[in-house]
Design a protein around this motif. Sequence first.
Motif, PDB file in Angstrom:
ATOM      1  N   ALA A  40       0.837  -1.208   0.000  1.00  0.00           N
ATOM      2  CA  ALA A  40       0.000   0.000   0.000  1.00  0.00           C
ATOM      3  C   ALA A  40       0.871   1.258   0.000  1.00  0.00           C
ATOM      4  CB  ALA A  40      -0.932  -0.011   1.210  1.00  0.00           C
ATOM      5  N   VAL A  41       1.871   1.276   0.884  1.00  0.00           N
ATOM      6  CA  VAL A  41       2.733   2.458   1.000  1.00  0.00           C
ATOM      7  C   VAL A  41       3.525   2.684  -0.293  1.00  0.00           C
ATOM      8  CG1 VAL A  41       4.795   3.310   2.193  1.00  0.00           C
ATOM      9  CG2 VAL A  41       2.913   2.373   3.496  1.00  0.00           C
ATOM     10  N   MET A  42       4.013   1.567  -0.874  1.00  0.00           N
ATOM     11  CA  MET A  42       4.825   1.658  -2.100  1.00  0.00           C
ATOM     12  C   MET A  42       3.945   1.782  -3.340  1.00  0.00           C
ATOM     13  SD  MET A  42       7.964   1.539  -1.156  1.00  0.00           S
ATOM     14  CE  MET A  42       8.531   1.580  -2.853  1.00  0.00           C
ATOM     15  N   ASN A  43       2.623   1.606  -3.177  1.00  0.00           N
ATOM     16  CA  ASN A  43       1.712   1.481  -4.323  1.00  0.00           C
ATOM     17  C   ASN A  43       2.297   0.482  -5.324  1.00  0.00           C
ATOM     18  OD1 ASN A  43      -0.597   1.862  -5.826  1.00  0.00           O
ATOM     19  ND2 ASN A  43       0.161   3.710  -6.831  1.00  0.00           N
ATOM     20  N   THR A  77      -9.285   5.696   9.840  1.00  0.00           N
ATOM     21  CA  THR A  77      -9.770   4.919   8.702  1.00  0.00           C
ATOM     22  C   THR A  77     -10.049   5.903   7.580  1.00  0.00           C
ATOM     23  OG1 THR A  77     -10.788   3.379  10.217  1.00  0.00           O
ATOM     24  CG2 THR A  77     -11.582   3.313   7.958  1.00  0.00           C
ATOM     25  N   GLU A  78      -9.464   5.641   6.422  1.00  0.00           N
ATOM     26  CA  GLU A  78      -9.594   6.614   5.319  1.00  0.00           C
ATOM     27  C   GLU A  78      -9.983   5.896   4.038  1.00  0.00           C
ATOM     28  OE1 GLU A  78      -8.191   9.969   5.068  1.00  0.00           O
ATOM     29  OE2 GLU A  78      -7.067  10.140   6.953  1.00  0.00           O
ATOM     30  N   PRO A  79     -10.798   6.538   3.196  1.00  0.00           N
ATOM     31  CA  PRO A  79     -10.935   6.009   1.837  1.00  0.00           C
ATOM     32  C   PRO A  79      -9.628   6.294   1.118  1.00  0.00           C
ATOM     33  CG  PRO A  79     -12.032   8.122   2.008  1.00  0.00           C
ATOM     34  CD  PRO A  79     -11.514   7.791   3.383  1.00  0.00           C
ATOM     35  N   PRO A  80      -9.336   5.574   0.013  1.00  0.00           N
ATOM     36  CA  PRO A  80      -8.056   5.806  -0.657  1.00  0.00           C
ATOM     37  C   PRO A  80      -7.874   7.243  -1.124  1.00  0.00           C
ATOM     38  CG  PRO A  80      -9.440   4.246  -1.886  1.00  0.00           C
ATOM     39  CD  PRO A  80     -10.122   4.498  -0.590  1.00  0.00           C
ATOM     40  N   GLU A  81      -9.002   7.966  -1.351  1.00  0.00           N
ATOM     41  CA  GLU A  81      -8.876   9.365  -1.812  1.00  0.00           C
ATOM     42  C   GLU A  81      -8.215  10.232  -0.741  1.00  0.00           C
ATOM     43  OE1 GLU A  81     -12.416   8.046  -1.703  1.00  0.00           O
ATOM     44  OE2 GLU A  81     -11.542   6.922  -3.365  1.00  0.00           O
ATOM     45  N   GLY A  82      -8.182   9.723   0.492  1.00  0.00           N
ATOM     46  CA  GLY A  82      -7.530  10.474   1.577  1.00  0.00           C
ATOM     47  C   GLY A  82      -6.025  10.548   1.391  1.00  0.00           C
ATOM     48  N   TRP A  83      -5.475   9.719   0.508  1.00  0.00           N
ATOM     49  CA  TRP A  83      -4.030   9.691   0.277  1.00  0.00           C
ATOM     50  C   TRP A  83      -3.769   9.872  -1.213  1.00  0.00           C
ATOM     51  CZ3 TRP A  83      -1.886   9.812   4.865  1.00  0.00           C
ATOM     52  CH2 TRP A  83      -2.518   9.168   5.946  1.00  0.00           C
ATOM     53  N   ARG A 125       4.916   3.788  -7.701  1.00  0.00           N
ATOM     54  CA  ARG A 125       5.765   3.234  -6.631  1.00  0.00           C
ATOM     55  C   ARG A 125       5.921   4.182  -5.436  1.00  0.00           C
ATOM     56  NH1 ARG A 125       3.831   0.288  -9.038  1.00  0.00           N
ATOM     57  NH2 ARG A 125       4.649  -1.013 -10.680  1.00  0.00           N
ATOM     58  N   GLY A 126       4.798   4.760  -5.053  1.00  0.00           N
ATOM     59  CA  GLY A 126       4.845   5.580  -3.848  1.00  0.00           C
ATOM     60  C   GLY A 126       3.471   6.108  -3.472  1.00  0.00           C
ATOM     61  N   SER A 127       3.404   6.711  -2.287  1.00  0.00           N
ATOM     62  CA  SER A 127       2.137   7.277  -1.812  1.00  0.00           C
ATOM     63  C   SER A 127       2.459   8.398  -0.832  1.00  0.00           C
ATOM     64  CB  SER A 127       1.334   6.201  -1.080  1.00  0.00           C
ATOM     65  OG  SER A 127       1.984   5.870   0.144  1.00  0.00           O
ATOM     66  N   SER A 128       1.407   9.105  -0.411  1.00  0.00           N
ATOM     67  CA  SER A 128       1.630  10.201   0.533  1.00  0.00           C
ATOM     68  C   SER A 128       1.523   9.720   1.980  1.00  0.00           C
ATOM     69  CB  SER A 128       0.616  11.321   0.273  1.00  0.00           C
ATOM     70  OG  SER A 128      -0.702  10.826   0.484  1.00  0.00           O
ATOM     71  N   ILE A 129       1.409   8.398   2.187  1.00  0.00           N
ATOM     72  CA  ILE A 129       1.346   7.886   3.569  1.00  0.00           C
ATOM     73  C   ILE A 129       2.715   8.180   4.207  1.00  0.00           C
ATOM     74  CG2 ILE A 129       1.081   5.831   5.026  1.00  0.00           C
ATOM     75  CD1 ILE A 129      -0.695   4.667   2.723  1.00  0.00           C
ATOM     76  N   PRO A 130       2.740   8.994   5.280  1.00  0.00           N
ATOM     77  CA  PRO A 130       4.038   9.444   5.794  1.00  0.00           C
ATOM     78  C   PRO A 130       4.855   8.312   6.399  1.00  0.00           C
ATOM     79  CG  PRO A 130       2.221  10.638   6.843  1.00  0.00           C
ATOM     80  CD  PRO A 130       1.605   9.523   6.052  1.00  0.00           C
ATOM     81  N   GLU A 131       6.181   8.411   6.272  1.00  0.00           N
ATOM     82  CA  GLU A 131       7.064   7.423   6.879  1.00  0.00           C
ATOM     83  C   GLU A 131       6.776   7.377   8.377  1.00  0.00           C
ATOM     84  OE1 GLU A 131      11.355   8.054   6.305  1.00  0.00           O
ATOM     85  OE2 GLU A 131      11.565   6.503   7.847  1.00  0.00           O
ATOM     86  N   GLY A 132       6.660   6.203   8.929  1.00  0.00           N
ATOM     87  CA  GLY A 132       6.422   6.085  10.365  1.00  0.00           C
ATOM     88  C   GLY A 132       4.958   5.880  10.706  1.00  0.00           C
ATOM     89  N   THR A 133       4.063   6.198   9.762  1.00  0.00           N
ATOM     90  CA  THR A 133       2.639   5.886   9.948  1.00  0.00           C
ATOM     91  C   THR A 133       2.434   4.454   9.485  1.00  0.00           C
ATOM     92  OG1 THR A 133       1.965   8.169   9.604  1.00  0.00           O
ATOM     93  CG2 THR A 133       0.297   6.499   9.145  1.00  0.00           C
ATOM     94  N   ALA A 134       1.782   3.635  10.312  1.00  0.00           N
ATOM     95  CA  ALA A 134       1.682   2.199  10.000  1.00  0.00           C
ATOM     96  C   ALA A 134       0.356   1.873   9.334  1.00  0.00           C
ATOM     97  CB  ALA A 134       1.815   1.383  11.278  1.00  0.00           C
ATOM     98  N   VAL A 135       0.427   1.169   8.220  1.00  0.00           N
ATOM     99  CA  VAL A 135      -0.800   0.641   7.602  1.00  0.00           C
ATOM    100  C   VAL A 135      -1.168  -0.625   8.365  1.00  0.00           C
ATOM    101  CG1 VAL A 135      -1.808  -0.363   5.513  1.00  0.00           C
ATOM    102  CG2 VAL A 135      -0.259   1.601   5.338  1.00  0.00           C
TER     103      VAL A 135
END
Length: 299
Positions: A134-137, A162-168, A173-183
């Motif tokens: 998810a983080v790496m898409n 809890t977010e819909p995918p539009e929240g990110w 090969r990447g996403s806006s999920i910040p480093e250190g935030t756990a999926v």
Amino acid sequence: MDRRVIEALHEVGVPFRENEPFSRHTSMGVGGPAAVMAFPRTQEELRKTLAVRGDLGVPHRILGGGSNLVVAEEGLDELVVNTADMRHVEVRDDGTVLAEGGANVIRTVVRCCRAGWRGIESAVGIPGSIGGAAVMNAGAYGFSISDALEEIVVYDENGARTEPPEGWRFHYRGSSIPEGTAVASITVRLRRDEPAVLEKEIRELQLQRARSQPGGRNAGCVFKNPPGLHAGKLVDEVGLKGTRRGGAVISARHANFIVNEHGAAAGDVLALLDLMREAVAKKAGVELELEVKVWRPRA
Ligand SMILES: Cc1cc2nc3c(=O)[nH]c(=O)nc-3n(C[C@H](O)[C@H](O)[C@H](O)COP(=O)(O)OP(=O)(O)OC[C@H]3O[C@@H](n4cnc5c(N)ncnc54)[C@H](O)[C@@H]3O)c2cc1C
């Protein structure tokens, strides 16, 4: 590492190990120790682990399957949250699949296909965890995991969201999920198809990969493909296929792969990455961007 982390993890009952070598937890098989590696087994334990980190203010990282990682030889004086033991997967009758962050992508894909659900079969050759994907898409053959996402649950030191995918934002090969935030988990939506058709498709995809990619210990493609170009082709064209540093080699089969052939050290892999980047910049005028994550001690 602040000893209070050890005491706090004991107190909240989250399993952990001290001085745990990354080489045991990465597909490349290199990397020194994590000062403390925690193994939460449930989302509640994940919450407690991140709360400990937040209370004590220690640096941390989230580790999935380690299939996209090169960790420095000196290791990390940090709290590493290993999601491997959070691997529950629920394939539901309505075509949604809930998978925890530590669930293995390939096993999840195979299970969905066997149950007659289409939508993520192209990911069948991608090792690593659902959270990492998810983080790496992560994706292949024109598919990216974000194409199928319906919901993502993430945790940080403030608890769950809890977010819909539009929240990110998801990109190549990447996403806006910040480093250190756990999926902690994702939900994907799939559609009905014949298990036999899907199983045939995934067997073909696996064969295709076996023909084009090297085996052995590696971390997949080390550089992203620049727009309209292939990183592997660029590395091949500057003549680096088969180049060795210590126990690591640029694959002769696919030049965007580095393989740990004989007990390579992280430094061998990092030296090859530098060599590839510099040679392609100098001879082809293209700046390659890393796809693998390189974890070094923070400055
Ligand atoms: C043989 C091989 C083939 C591959 N083929 C492909 C391919 O076809 N397509 C492709 O996209 N990739 C491919 N990869 C690369 C890799 O498998 C993917 O990037 C994968 O999604 C990484 O997941 P992971 O769990 O191993 O992440 P890790 O390597 O553990 O971590 C990678 C990043 O994700 C973060 N992360 C991991 N889990 C979580 C979590 N739960 N929450 C928050 N952050 C997290 C880490 O902090 C790190 O920044 C391949 C790798 C190998 C070894």
